[in-house]
Design an enzyme around this catalytic site. Structure first.
Site, PDB file in Angstrom:
ATOM      1  N   ASP A  11      -4.874   5.714   2.404  1.00  0.00           N
ATOM      2  CA  ASP A  11      -3.237   5.641   3.937  1.00  0.00           C
ATOM      3  C   ASP A  11      -2.166   5.900   2.605  1.00  0.00           C
ATOM      4  O   ASP A  11      -2.242   6.067   1.504  1.00  0.00           O
ATOM      5  CB  ASP A  11      -2.900   4.625   4.420  1.00  0.00           C
ATOM      6  CG  ASP A  11      -3.139   4.009   4.590  1.00  0.00           C
ATOM      7  OD1 ASP A  11      -4.295   4.460   5.808  1.00  0.00           O
ATOM      8  OD2 ASP A  11      -3.109   2.955   5.400  1.00  0.00           O
TER       9      ASP A  11
ATOM     10  N   ASP B  24      -5.039   8.758  11.072  1.00  0.00           N
ATOM     11  CA  ASP B  24      -4.025   7.107  11.983  1.00  0.00           C
ATOM     12  C   ASP B  24      -2.537   7.473  13.949  1.00  0.00           C
ATOM     13  O   ASP B  24      -2.751   7.855  14.509  1.00  0.00           O
ATOM     14  CB  ASP B  24      -3.331   6.461  11.063  1.00  0.00           C
ATOM     15  CG  ASP B  24      -3.845   5.347  10.733  1.00  0.00           C
ATOM     16  OD1 ASP B  24      -5.360   4.835  11.754  1.00  0.00           O
ATOM     17  OD2 ASP B  24      -3.292   4.503   9.467  1.00  0.00           O
TER      18      ASP B  24
END
Length: 196
Positions: A126, A144
């Site tokens: 991330d 995401d």
């Protein structure tokens, strides 16, 4: 309803192009940030007053949930995510709307992007971090974003389809009412004045 082979093939070909494109975009951005941030531990690239790019590995699920159980959960996540992707692909192939097709394609593309990370890197990378003053949103990635966008498209598609069904049902009800009244008028006994 059974799809024709041609329609099935076209749906598969279109969806594959969309999904592969999303996976490539996701993996390229992760590759770039991994290679440009990993040698600088703790480095945060400040993009705006509310957006940073950071180097973070997520060993859990969304928003880092269950990260403390990584040694037990990674294989469970891999199996579960693979089953979910297969089921979503089935739903997409059965979809009768462009919104359903697009929404499922985005969700599947994002899910495969994160599945690749978990399979080959052992965790999901991330790097996007939004914040405002004391509020900090959990770090996430483009996969995401694709999943979130896909869900938004699917919800909008569901409510649009529901609205269309309700409108058609009302229209059919109104037509049935008019036809019933017309039938009553046609079958009503004629008055004496009509005999002249």
């Amino acid at each position: 309803m059974i799809l024709s082979f041609k329609k099935l093939y076209l749906t598969f070909a279109r969806s594959s192009r969309i999904i592969i494109t999303l996976v490539i975009i996701d993996q390229l951005t992760k590759w770039w940030f991994i290679n440009n941030l990993r040698w600088k531990p703790g480095l945060t690239l400040k993009v705006t007053s509310f957006l940073n790019m950071v180097y973070t590995w997520n060993y859990g699920i969304s928003f880092g949930l269950m990260r403390d159980y990584y040694q037990y959960s990674n294989i469970v996540f891999l199996i579960t995510n693979t089953i979910i992707v297969c089921y979503l692909y089935y739903l997409m192939m059965s979809s009768k709307t462009i919104g359903g097709f697009a929404g499922y394609s985005f969700v599947i593309g994002g899910a495969i992007g994160n599945l690749i990370d978990r399979s080959f890197r052992g965790a999901v990378f991330d790097f996007i971090h939004f914040y405002y003053q004391d509020y900090s949103f959990p770090v996430f990635n483009l996969a995401d974003c694709f999943i979130t966008l896909g869900v938004i498209i699917l919800v909008e598609d569901y409510y649009s389809a529901k609205k269309n069904i309700e409108e058609k049902a009302k229209e059919n009800y109104d037509k049935a009412q008019i036809e019933a009244m017309a039938e009553k008028i046609r079958n009503a006994p004629q008055g004496d004045n009509d005999k002249i």
